[in-house]
Design a protein around this motif. Structure first.
Motif, mmCIF file in Angstrom:
data_model
loop_
_atom_site.group_PDB
_atom_site.id
_atom_site.type_symbol
_atom_site.label_atom_id
_atom_site.label_comp_id
_atom_site.label_asym_id
_atom_site.label_seq_id
_atom_site.Cartn_x
_atom_site.Cartn_y
_atom_site.Cartn_z
ATOM 1 N N ALA A 1 42.204 44.395 35.975
ATOM 2 C CA ALA A 1 41.336 45.450 36.815
ATOM 3 C C ALA A 1 41.561 46.876 35.884
ATOM 4 C CB ALA A 1 41.745 45.509 38.258
ATOM 5 N N ARG A 2 42.392 46.952 35.020
ATOM 6 C CA ARG A 2 42.885 48.307 34.653
ATOM 7 C C ARG A 2 41.642 48.948 33.813
ATOM 8 N NH1 ARG A 2 48.494 48.907 32.004
ATOM 9 N NH2 ARG A 2 48.705 49.105 34.299
ATOM 10 N N ASN A 3 40.835 47.975 33.030
ATOM 11 C CA ASN A 3 39.676 48.616 32.387
ATOM 12 C C ASN A 3 38.384 48.543 33.214
ATOM 13 O OD1 ASN A 3 41.049 49.203 30.227
ATOM 14 N ND2 ASN A 3 40.891 46.952 29.577
ATOM 15 N N ILE A 4 38.398 48.047 34.341
ATOM 16 C CA ILE A 4 37.282 47.836 35.250
ATOM 17 C C ILE A 4 37.130 48.991 36.342
ATOM 18 C CG2 ILE A 4 36.082 46.463 37.105
ATOM 19 C CD1 ILE A 4 37.354 44.087 35.392
ATOM 20 N N CYS A 5 38.370 49.247 36.970
ATOM 21 C CA CYS A 5 38.259 50.554 37.975
ATOM 22 C C CYS A 5 38.017 51.828 37.247
ATOM 23 C CB CYS A 5 39.473 50.420 38.603
ATOM 24 S SG CYS A 5 40.092 48.744 39.730
ATOM 25 N N ALA A 6 37.267 52.689 37.825
ATOM 26 C CA ALA A 6 36.977 53.804 37.256
ATOM 27 C C ALA A 6 37.969 54.765 37.888
ATOM 28 C CB ALA A 6 35.626 54.388 37.896
ATOM 29 N N ASN A 7 38.102 56.013 37.457
ATOM 30 C CA ASN A 7 39.140 57.037 37.588
ATOM 31 C C ASN A 7 39.032 57.415 39.089
ATOM 32 O OD1 ASN A 7 40.226 57.325 35.134
ATOM 33 N ND2 ASN A 7 38.779 58.679 34.351
ATOM 34 N N ALA A 8 37.709 57.269 39.795
ATOM 35 C CA ALA A 8 37.754 57.633 41.234
ATOM 36 C C ALA A 8 36.425 57.075 41.835
ATOM 37 C CB ALA A 8 37.464 59.192 41.497
ATOM 38 N N GLU A 9 36.506 57.065 42.896
ATOM 39 C CA GLU A 9 35.261 56.346 43.973
ATOM 40 C C GLU A 9 34.992 54.991 43.496
ATOM 41 O OE1 GLU A 9 33.755 57.824 46.292
ATOM 42 O OE2 GLU A 9 35.313 59.269 46.054
ATOM 43 N N ASN A 10 36.029 54.104 43.624
ATOM 44 C CA ASN A 10 35.965 52.913 43.482
ATOM 45 C C ASN A 10 35.804 52.026 44.781
ATOM 46 O OD1 ASN A 10 36.742 52.213 40.545
ATOM 47 N ND2 ASN A 10 38.391 53.589 41.306
ATOM 48 N N THR A 11 35.066 50.931 44.886
ATOM 49 C CA THR A 11 34.847 50.336 46.103
ATOM 50 C C THR A 11 35.213 48.715 45.695
ATOM 51 O OG1 THR A 11 32.983 51.465 46.864
ATOM 52 C CG2 THR A 11 33.220 49.300 47.989
ATOM 53 N N LEU A 12 36.178 48.178 46.822
ATOM 54 C CA LEU A 12 36.691 46.993 46.641
ATOM 55 C C LEU A 12 35.830 46.114 47.813
ATOM 56 C CD1 LEU A 12 40.485 46.730 45.996
ATOM 57 C CD2 LEU A 12 38.351 45.790 44.653
ATOM 58 N N ILE A 13 35.403 45.029 47.533
ATOM 59 C CA ILE A 13 34.846 44.161 48.444
ATOM 60 C C ILE A 13 35.519 42.741 48.422
ATOM 61 C CG2 ILE A 13 32.714 43.173 49.360
ATOM 62 C CD1 ILE A 13 31.222 45.285 47.874
ATOM 63 N N TRP A 14 36.123 42.315 49.634
ATOM 64 C CA TRP A 14 36.567 40.852 49.639
ATOM 65 C C TRP A 14 35.630 40.350 50.537
ATOM 66 C CZ3 TRP A 14 39.494 45.469 50.096
ATOM 67 C CH2 TRP A 14 40.700 45.377 49.685
ATOM 68 N N SER A 15 35.315 39.193 49.994
ATOM 69 C CA SER A 15 34.374 38.110 50.566
ATOM 70 C C SER A 15 34.878 36.985 51.034
ATOM 71 C CB SER A 15 33.167 37.903 49.484
ATOM 72 O OG SER A 15 32.617 38.632 49.159
ATOM 73 N N PHE A 16 34.946 36.755 52.416
ATOM 74 C CA PHE A 16 35.679 35.612 53.036
ATOM 75 C C PHE A 16 34.524 34.491 53.716
ATOM 76 C CE2 PHE A 16 38.310 39.473 53.439
ATOM 77 C CZ PHE A 16 39.793 38.938 52.980
ATOM 78 N N GLN A 17 35.110 33.555 53.928
ATOM 79 C CA GLN A 17 34.321 32.429 54.437
ATOM 80 C C GLN A 17 34.830 31.936 55.861
ATOM 81 O OE1 GLN A 17 34.330 28.952 52.010
ATOM 82 N NE2 GLN A 17 36.590 28.659 52.126
#
Length: 179
Positions: free
Chosen positions: A163-179
């Motif tokens: 995730a180091r190269n994917i996450c931006a310096n700020a204003e990230n959103t993480l979404i966990w999808s559950f069943q």
């Protein structure tokens, strides 16, 4: 040879103070190196998912689940008060849209994450019981959305440094999808 006891006593106190200071500095350094400030938050996300699953167990799907209904049904507990710096949503997507009768999964999203929070939370180890209900983890930045899912690329669990190269310096959103 003359021994000045007062001088030795003062040096002894000074030495004890220096040793105590070194021990305290070592303890603080160890704490900051090994302490994971996001561990409790990660655990709480999966606890909320478990509460939602238990609440909807006798129902055919997650119809009408949203941040508002989860708050009214006390499924979020006090997580919003514990972590006021994050915007929690539950439902569909980053905005926590209300689920429809055909929806068989739900999302828990955390908005306004720093880069370090984004990396730590997305790469956090997923234990066996958590794997059963987790469908995917999405990292949303201003530029793109990257989804990690089981058996596909990029795959779950999110590997260390992935995730180091994917996450931006700020204003990230993480979404966990559950069943």
């Amino acid at each position: 040879m003359h021994i000045n006891l007062a001088h030795l006593r003062n040096n002894g106190y000074f030495g004890a103070i220096v040793v105590a200071g070194m021990i305290a500095a070592f303890a603080l350094l160890t704490y900051f190196i090994f302490h994971d400030p996001y561990k409790d938050l990660h655990t709480r996300i999966f606890e909320i998912a478990g509460k939602v699953n238990n609440y909807y167990r006798e129902k055919p799907n997650y119809w009408k689940l949203s941040t508002t209904s989860a708050t009214e049904d006390n499924l979020l507990g006090d997580i919003r008060e514990e972590y006021p710096q994050y915007d929690f949503t539950i439902g569909r997507g980053a905005n926590g849209d209300t689920l429809l009768p055909s929806d068989v999964s739900f999302d828990i999203a955390l908005k306004h994450l720093s880069k370090s929070a984004c990396i730590s939370l997305s790469e956090y180890e997923i234990d066996e019981s958590q794997r059963l209900s987790l469908l995917k983890i999405s990292i949303v930045t201003a530029d793109k959305t990257t989804e990690f899912s089981w058996g596909e690329e990029p795959k779950l669990p999110v590997e260390r440094y992935a995730a180091r190269n994917i996450c931006a310096n700020a204003e990230n959103t993480l979404i966990w999808s559950f069943q």
